[in-house]
Enzyme design. Structure first.
Site, short mmCIF file in Angstrom:
data_model
loop_
_atom_site.label_atom_id
_atom_site.label_comp_id
_atom_site.label_asym_id
_atom_site.label_seq_id
_atom_site.Cartn_x
_atom_site.Cartn_y
_atom_site.Cartn_z
N GLU A 1 122.63 79.72 12.10
CA GLU A 1 122.68 78.26 12.46
C GLU A 1 123.62 77.71 11.70
O GLU A 1 124.27 78.22 10.63
CB GLU A 1 121.20 77.67 12.08
CG GLU A 1 121.10 77.45 10.65
CD GLU A 1 121.07 78.56 9.74
OE1 GLU A 1 121.78 78.51 8.61
OE2 GLU A 1 120.31 79.65 9.96
N SER B 1 135.50 78.01 -4.16
CA SER B 1 134.77 78.47 -3.10
C SER B 1 135.43 78.38 -1.85
O SER B 1 135.06 79.24 -0.89
CB SER B 1 133.19 77.80 -2.92
OG SER B 1 133.40 76.42 -2.75
N LYS C 1 132.19 82.30 2.54
CA LYS C 1 130.99 82.61 3.28
C LYS C 1 131.23 83.96 4.11
O LYS C 1 130.25 84.71 4.51
CB LYS C 1 130.80 81.52 4.42
CG LYS C 1 130.25 80.39 3.85
CD LYS C 1 129.66 79.04 4.83
CE LYS C 1 128.84 78.18 4.13
NZ LYS C 1 129.72 77.23 3.48
C1 LIG Z 1 129.33 76.24 2.71
C2 LIG Z 1 130.06 76.10 1.55
C3 LIG Z 1 129.51 76.00 0.15
C4 LIG Z 1 128.10 75.88 -0.08
O1 LIG Z 1 127.28 76.76 -0.13
P1 LIG Z 1 126.45 77.76 -1.12
O2 LIG Z 1 125.74 78.65 -0.41
O3 LIG Z 1 125.97 76.69 -2.30
O4 LIG Z 1 127.59 78.51 -1.56
C5 LIG Z 1 130.53 75.61 -0.90
N1 LIG Z 1 131.75 75.78 -0.78
C6 LIG Z 1 132.42 75.97 0.49
C7 LIG Z 1 133.76 75.87 0.59
C8 LIG Z 1 131.35 76.28 1.47
O5 LIG Z 1 131.91 76.23 2.85
#
Ligand SMILES: *Cc1c(COP(=O)(O)O)cnc(C)c1O
Length: 411
Positions: free
Chosen positions: A125, A395, A103
């Site tokens: 938000e 992610s 993010k």
């Molecule tokens: C917020 C988040 C997501 C989901 O958000 P996307 O916009 O779909 O990427 C996925 N993995 C992590 C670790 C997150 O913090």
């Protein structure tokens, strides 16, 4: 755009962009109050100007390198590959980015853009608090005033992230309307933006919302795929056969997919939250449960939305807060319709199992969101030959999820 150290940063390729009204096919667009249209036009112009400015690109690339810690590694998951007995699995390590997830790539890009536009006040938000923390981090770094809207129910559930945001110097504003969760926080943030549009930048957290946000967020996240593409060729000598990522709003997935979408032989697989299974709406699998999910407008964009027969937005469920949302980025709806990408889901229990498997085979505790992508790897890898390659986006890291997992495993 090539930066000083030879890294591609924001993708300025003009193929694969939405049309001038912000549509990807029939999805996307701009469904907002009239008062916001000039602000979105101003944002779009500023964004296109920033992208074409080598100084902006270089400043962002420099922060990504010296602050976020990019490039993030690509790790060959040898023991997991061996255990599954099929494809070779490579992990793109967004868990190692500063603040522990992808993010920050987007938050930093948008915060830098806010500064360039002379907007000192930033609003955001947040649901689980992850985007709020990334925004508060970028705002602290760049000296911006940051105000984060958060449902009061979420504030109670996510105390550590609320404290992090306040520690980082941001104001967390409790939202008491509706179900007191993410969608109410988004409504309040939009209301704030309408009121304070002249000096305020709305820092949006996923590849969602009105045009130009879905494209802009994608571009800021496309560094994931561009890096991974170079890294897989350097390490494995060729491109992957399959790319896999979890899909909440869709930003980490589109950030990975974008660099590979013109290579038609590569399968792009998005993994949604299957929750307690695809019945009774206790999930967030917008593409799997077409009994309750159909094209509609939510929070400024047209995409698949989980809704009741009379059009009310459904409450969703997932063990991972980051995937727990009733709609999905419009470009994913388009890629799915074009059959360029395919979407599947992992249930809460498959995800918990994948969470433990990755921890034990690779010494990496994944975020529960990312564990959805690993669950799909566990299903798919054994069906593929040992010289094939899966590239999966990790992610985020799982530290934030330890309490949730502990509660389920050791009640
Ligand atoms: C917020 C988040 C997501 C989901 O958000 P996307 O916009 O779909 O990427 C996925 N993995 C992590 C670790 C997150 O913090």
């Amino acid at each position: 755009m090539t930066t000083t150290d030879g890294n591609l940063y924001i993708d300025i390729n003009t193929a694969n962009v939405p049309d001038e009204r912000g549509y990807f096919g029939e999805f996307g667009g701009r469904f907002v109050p009239e008062t916001l249209v000039p602000a979105l036009n101003e944002l779009e112009a500023a964004y296109l100007g920033a992208m074409a400015d080598p100084e902006f690109q270089a400043e962002l690339a420099n922060l990504q390198s010296t602050y976020v810690g990019r490039e993030t590694p690509l790790t060959h998951a040898k023991r997991l590959s061996e255990m599954l007995g099929g494809a070779q699995i490579y992990l793109k390590r967004e868990d190692l980015a500063h603040t522990g997830a992808h993010k920050i790539n987007n938050a930093l890009g948008q915060a830098l853009l806010a500064k360039r536009m002379g907007k000192q006040r930033v609003i955001a938000e947040t649901g689980a608090g992850q985007h709020g923390v990334a925004s508060a981090t970028a705002a602290a770094l760049l000296g911006l005033d940051c105000h984060v809207y958060m449902g009061s129910t979420d504030i109670k559930r996510q105390q550590p992230n609320v404290f992090r945001m306040r520690l980082l110097g941001s104001e967390v504003i409790a939202v008491e309307s509706g179900s007191k969760t993410l969608k109410d926080a988004i409504n309040e943030a939009i209301r704030d933006w309408v009121t304070n549009v002249r000096d305020t930048f709305y820092l949006l957290g996923s590849a969602l919302g009105p045009h130009p946000y879905p494209r802009m967020v994608r571009d800021f996240q496309s560094i994931i795929g561009h890096e991974a593409r170079r890294q897989i060729v350097a390490q494995a000598g060729r491109l992957p056969d399959v790319c896999i990522a979890c899909v909440g709003g869709g930003s980490n997935a589109i950030g990975l997919f974008h660099a590979f979408r013109d290579d038609e032989q590569i399968d792009l697989i998005g993994v949604e939250a299957g929750g307690r299974g695809i019945i009774g709406g206790e999930h967030a699998a917008r593409f799997a449960d077409l009994d309750v999910s159909r094209p509609g407008v939510l929070q400024g964009t047209r995409s698949y939305v989980m809704q009741t027969s009379d059009g009310n937005i459904m409450n969703t469920h997932s063990i991972s807060a980051g995937l727990d949302y009733a709609s999905v980025g419009p470009e994913h709806a388009y890629l799915r319709q074009m059959e360029r990408a395919h979407y599947t889901y992992a249930t809460d229990s498959e995800t918990l199992s994948a969470f433990q498997t990755l921890s034990q085979t690779e010494g990496i505790i994944p975020a529960l969101e990312s564990a959805h992508a690993i669950a799909e790897v566990i299903k798919r890898a054994p069906t593929m030959p040992p010289d094939s390659i899966i590239l999966v986006n990790l992610s985020g890291r799982g530290d934030k999820d330890l309490d949730t997992v502990m509660e389920v495993l050791n009640p």
